[in-house]
Design a protein around this motif. Structure first.
Motif, PDB file in Angstrom:
ATOM      1  N   GLN A  30       0.627  -1.079   0.054  1.00  0.00           N
ATOM      2  CA  GLN A  30      -0.009  -0.093  -0.031  1.00  0.00           C
ATOM      3  C   GLN A  30       0.805   1.415   0.099  1.00  0.00           C
ATOM      4  OE1 GLN A  30      -3.433  -0.293  -0.318  1.00  0.00           O
ATOM      5  NE2 GLN A  30      -3.029  -2.575  -0.283  1.00  0.00           N
ATOM      6  N   PRO A  31       0.342   2.324  -0.673  1.00  0.00           N
ATOM      7  CA  PRO A  31       1.115   3.699  -0.572  1.00  0.00           C
ATOM      8  C   PRO A  31       1.131   4.383   0.772  1.00  0.00           C
ATOM      9  CG  PRO A  31      -0.851   4.020  -1.712  1.00  0.00           C
ATOM     10  CD  PRO A  31      -0.952   2.539  -1.248  1.00  0.00           C
ATOM     11  N   LEU A  32       1.950   5.175   1.010  1.00  0.00           N
ATOM     12  CA  LEU A  32       2.104   5.964   2.189  1.00  0.00           C
ATOM     13  C   LEU A  32       1.302   7.156   1.760  1.00  0.00           C
ATOM     14  CD1 LEU A  32       3.021   6.559   5.040  1.00  0.00           C
ATOM     15  CD2 LEU A  32       5.236   7.682   4.129  1.00  0.00           C
ATOM     16  N   THR A  33       0.184   7.323   2.481  1.00  0.00           N
ATOM     17  CA  THR A  33      -1.055   8.497   1.885  1.00  0.00           C
ATOM     18  C   THR A  33      -0.722   9.461   2.920  1.00  0.00           C
ATOM     19  OG1 THR A  33      -2.547   7.438   3.504  1.00  0.00           O
ATOM     20  CG2 THR A  33      -2.568   6.634   1.343  1.00  0.00           C
ATOM     21  N   LYS A  34      -1.037  10.909   2.684  1.00  0.00           N
ATOM     22  CA  LYS A  34      -1.269  11.910   3.539  1.00  0.00           C
ATOM     23  C   LYS A  34      -1.971  11.665   4.824  1.00  0.00           C
ATOM     24  CE  LYS A  34      -1.473  15.645   1.229  1.00  0.00           C
ATOM     25  NZ  LYS A  34      -2.407  16.983   0.594  1.00  0.00           N
ATOM     26  N   GLU A  35      -3.044  10.790   4.831  1.00  0.00           N
ATOM     27  CA  GLU A  35      -3.902  10.872   6.069  1.00  0.00           C
ATOM     28  C   GLU A  35      -2.928   9.835   6.991  1.00  0.00           C
ATOM     29  OE1 GLU A  35      -6.220  12.140   2.908  1.00  0.00           O
ATOM     30  OE2 GLU A  35      -4.985  10.439   2.874  1.00  0.00           O
ATOM     31  N   LEU A  36      -2.042   8.727   6.451  1.00  0.00           N
ATOM     32  CA  LEU A  36      -1.406   7.874   7.048  1.00  0.00           C
ATOM     33  C   LEU A  36       0.178   8.913   7.786  1.00  0.00           C
ATOM     34  CD1 LEU A  36      -0.529   5.283   8.476  1.00  0.00           C
ATOM     35  CD2 LEU A  36       0.397   4.555   6.194  1.00  0.00           C
ATOM     36  N   SER A  37       0.444   9.640   6.876  1.00  0.00           N
ATOM     37  CA  SER A  37       1.633  10.525   7.422  1.00  0.00           C
ATOM     38  C   SER A  37       1.016  11.276   8.709  1.00  0.00           C
ATOM     39  CB  SER A  37       2.112  11.454   6.354  1.00  0.00           C
ATOM     40  OG  SER A  37       2.798  10.495   5.361  1.00  0.00           O
ATOM     41  N   SER A  38      -0.104  11.761   8.360  1.00  0.00           N
ATOM     42  CA  SER A  38      -0.628  12.814   9.624  1.00  0.00           C
ATOM     43  C   SER A  38      -0.880  11.805  10.709  1.00  0.00           C
ATOM     44  CB  SER A  38      -1.889  13.320   9.143  1.00  0.00           C
ATOM     45  OG  SER A  38      -3.155  12.486   8.808  1.00  0.00           O
TER      46      SER A  38
ATOM     47  N   ASN B 220       9.769   5.970   0.597  1.00  0.00           N
ATOM     48  CA  ASN B 220       8.760   6.440   1.632  1.00  0.00           C
ATOM     49  C   ASN B 220       9.158   7.376   2.588  1.00  0.00           C
ATOM     50  OD1 ASN B 220       6.386   4.892   0.846  1.00  0.00           O
ATOM     51  ND2 ASN B 220       7.246   2.810   1.757  1.00  0.00           N
ATOM     52  N   LYS B 221      10.586   7.434   2.828  1.00  0.00           N
ATOM     53  CA  LYS B 221      11.113   8.538   3.699  1.00  0.00           C
ATOM     54  C   LYS B 221      10.780   9.903   2.803  1.00  0.00           C
ATOM     55  CE  LYS B 221      15.526  10.412   5.063  1.00  0.00           C
ATOM     56  NZ  LYS B 221      16.772  10.212   5.231  1.00  0.00           N
ATOM     57  N   ASP B 222      11.168   9.965   1.469  1.00  0.00           N
ATOM     58  CA  ASP B 222      10.668  11.250   0.820  1.00  0.00           C
ATOM     59  C   ASP B 222       9.385  11.515   0.867  1.00  0.00           C
ATOM     60  OD1 ASP B 222      13.485  11.401   0.388  1.00  0.00           O
ATOM     61  OD2 ASP B 222      13.457  10.304  -1.677  1.00  0.00           O
ATOM     62  N   VAL B 223       8.676  10.458   0.614  1.00  0.00           N
ATOM     63  CA  VAL B 223       6.951  10.794   0.526  1.00  0.00           C
ATOM     64  C   VAL B 223       6.435  11.416   1.772  1.00  0.00           C
ATOM     65  CG1 VAL B 223       4.827   9.708   0.430  1.00  0.00           C
ATOM     66  CG2 VAL B 223       6.750   9.019  -1.368  1.00  0.00           C
ATOM     67  N   PHE B 224       7.088  10.880   2.975  1.00  0.00           N
ATOM     68  CA  PHE B 224       6.584  11.283   4.412  1.00  0.00           C
ATOM     69  C   PHE B 224       7.073  12.492   4.733  1.00  0.00           C
ATOM     70  CE2 PHE B 224       7.486  11.240   8.920  1.00  0.00           C
ATOM     71  CZ  PHE B 224       6.112  11.241   9.362  1.00  0.00           C
ATOM     72  N   LEU B 225       8.480  12.848   4.338  1.00  0.00           N
ATOM     73  CA  LEU B 225       8.906  14.048   4.476  1.00  0.00           C
ATOM     74  C   LEU B 225       8.242  15.341   3.851  1.00  0.00           C
ATOM     75  CD1 LEU B 225      12.690  13.465   5.071  1.00  0.00           C
ATOM     76  CD2 LEU B 225      11.199  14.273   6.570  1.00  0.00           C
ATOM     77  N   SER B 226       7.630  14.917   2.358  1.00  0.00           N
ATOM     78  CA  SER B 226       7.045  15.803   1.660  1.00  0.00           C
ATOM     79  C   SER B 226       5.771  16.253   2.190  1.00  0.00           C
ATOM     80  CB  SER B 226       6.805  15.253   0.233  1.00  0.00           C
ATOM     81  OG  SER B 226       5.965  14.265   0.124  1.00  0.00           O
ATOM     82  N   HIS B 227       5.045  15.217   2.979  1.00  0.00           N
ATOM     83  CA  HIS B 227       3.814  15.493   3.566  1.00  0.00           C
ATOM     84  C   HIS B 227       4.019  16.254   4.925  1.00  0.00           C
ATOM     85  CE1 HIS B 227       2.225  11.391   1.714  1.00  0.00           C
ATOM     86  NE2 HIS B 227       2.024  12.104   1.039  1.00  0.00           N
ATOM     87  N   VAL B 228       5.119  16.069   5.516  1.00  0.00           N
ATOM     88  CA  VAL B 228       5.465  16.859   6.598  1.00  0.00           C
ATOM     89  C   VAL B 228       5.549  18.369   6.330  1.00  0.00           C
ATOM     90  CG1 VAL B 228       7.130  17.163   8.648  1.00  0.00           C
ATOM     91  CG2 VAL B 228       6.412  14.817   7.824  1.00  0.00           C
ATOM     92  N   GLN B 229       6.103  18.441   5.118  1.00  0.00           N
ATOM     93  CA  GLN B 229       6.559  19.792   4.665  1.00  0.00           C
ATOM     94  C   GLN B 229       5.119  20.365   4.444  1.00  0.00           C
ATOM     95  OE1 GLN B 229       8.856  20.039   0.996  1.00  0.00           O
ATOM     96  NE2 GLN B 229       9.405  22.066   1.199  1.00  0.00           N
ATOM     97  N   GLU B 230       4.167  19.878   3.941  1.00  0.00           N
ATOM     98  CA  GLU B 230       2.918  20.366   3.556  1.00  0.00           C
ATOM     99  C   GLU B 230       2.154  20.787   4.847  1.00  0.00           C
ATOM    100  OE1 GLU B 230      -1.077  19.141   1.053  1.00  0.00           O
ATOM    101  OE2 GLU B 230       0.848  18.224   0.678  1.00  0.00           O
ATOM    102  N   LEU B 231       2.012  19.608   5.691  1.00  0.00           N
ATOM    103  CA  LEU B 231       1.220  19.523   7.018  1.00  0.00           C
ATOM    104  C   LEU B 231       1.711  20.337   8.147  1.00  0.00           C
ATOM    105  CD1 LEU B 231       0.309  15.861   6.882  1.00  0.00           C
ATOM    106  CD2 LEU B 231      -1.237  17.727   6.145  1.00  0.00           C
ATOM    107  N   ALA B 232       2.988  20.220   8.211  1.00  0.00           N
ATOM    108  CA  ALA B 232       3.582  21.018   9.471  1.00  0.00           C
ATOM    109  C   ALA B 232       5.025  21.620   8.962  1.00  0.00           C
ATOM    110  CB  ALA B 232       4.161  20.054  10.648  1.00  0.00           C
ATOM    111  N   PRO B 233       5.018  22.788   8.192  1.00  0.00           N
ATOM    112  CA  PRO B 233       6.096  23.077   7.739  1.00  0.00           C
ATOM    113  C   PRO B 233       7.457  23.658   8.472  1.00  0.00           C
ATOM    114  CG  PRO B 233       4.304  24.881   7.502  1.00  0.00           C
ATOM    115  CD  PRO B 233       3.880  23.390   8.009  1.00  0.00           C
TER     116      PRO B 233
END
Length: 304
Positions: free
Chosen positions: A104-112, A173-186
């Protein structure tokens, strides 16, 4: 399985710690072992309850304390019972994050939810705001549960960002997670990015130091210029100056401790030393003594 008989069952199980390996388990009980790690082994007590048996009391106390801190959160399994070397707790179902991300992909919801997990760790008082993906379980309702939390407290080494989580995710997935963090909690992303960059710089420095040859012969020869004891006359002058400096520092401390103004003592010491060394250094030495005198005034008389 009745909790009343748990202590009797535990007596038939031996868990021994190993150096840099999972624990050794000798199970003479009817309990099924469902997992083990560096600190302990987990056994199925019923469909709703499992028991984690430890190799020593220290690890058991750490696990129990960490779980206790999180009992008000749905993130942690509920404690059922504690013994000297075991903790009985709620059985955690679901799929661990390691297995989940294989299909499964690492979604923005899961990252949050992962960020919220770290916030919970911080809020309840964990020292290490981090966790490995194999110890994070995704429940059927999408919420997270965590296990093996003993090492989140009483750590000798605590990283200022979730290093273990990021590393365990793998590069993609590390890069995906960090991109989500950048968007959700800059702001959080900027801080993590800073520490990641500092870690990479430290790694580069290490590699540079390790690849540079150590020219001990050159140092042995060139460092001779720093020697002073080979010139007897120069050695005596420098040694006497060193003794004078230490004596003056300690004498001023003594005067201050006794409530005596050290100004008069400082002047007399300077006058004596200036006259003694005038033949060696001339006006240059007197000039240096003037600035040293002002230094001591500032350091000792104006200190808070």
């Amino acid at each position: 399985m009745d909790l009343i008989n748990l202590n009797e069952l535990i007596e038939n199980i031996q868990v021994r710690n190993q150096i840099n390996e999972d624990v050794e388990v000798i199970n003479n009980s009817p309990l099924e072992m469902i997992g083990k790690g560096r600190q302990g082994a987990v056994f199925k007590l019923s469909e709703e309850i499992c028991v984690k048996l430890f190799g020593n009391t220290e690890d058991c106390e750490r696990e129990y304390h960490a779980l206790s801190l999180g009992q008000q959160s749905n993130l942690f399994p509920k404690i059922i019972q504690k013994g000297t070397l075991y903790v009985a707790m709620e059985m955690i179902r679901g799929i661990d994050l390691r297995e989940y991300l294989q299909s499964q992909p690492l979604t923005k919801e899961l990252s949050s939810k992962l960020i919220e997990m770290l916030i919970t760790f911080k809020t309840i008082g964990f020292e290490r705001i981090d966790h490995h993906k194999r110890q994070i379980f995704i429940q059927p309702d999408g919420n997270l549960k965590v296990i093996d939390v003993a090492r989140t407290i009483w750590r000798d080494r605590v990283y200022p960002y979730p290093r273990k989580l990021l590393t365990s995710l793998g590069e993609e997935n590390k890069d995906v997670f960090l991109s989500h963090v950048q968007e959700l909690a800059p702001l959080l992303f900027k801080e993590w990015e800073h520490y990641i960059q500092m870690e990479e710089i430290a790694r580069q420095i290490y590699q540079k130091l390790m690849t540079q040859p150590l020219d001990s012969d050159h140092l042995r020869t060139s460092s001779e210029i720093l020697l002073s004891t080979t010139n007897e006359q120069k050695h005596v002058i420098q040694l006497e100056g060193l003794v004078h400096k230490v004596f003056k520092e300690e004498w001023i401390k003594t005067m201050l401790a006794k409530g005596i103004d050290p100004e008069v003592v400082m002047q007399k010491i300077d006058q004596y030393m200036d006259s003694k060394y005038s033949n060696h250094s001339g006006r240059g030495y007197v000039h240096d003594r003037h600035y040293e005198h002002r230094y001591y005034q500032h350091r000792y008389q104006n200190r808070p």
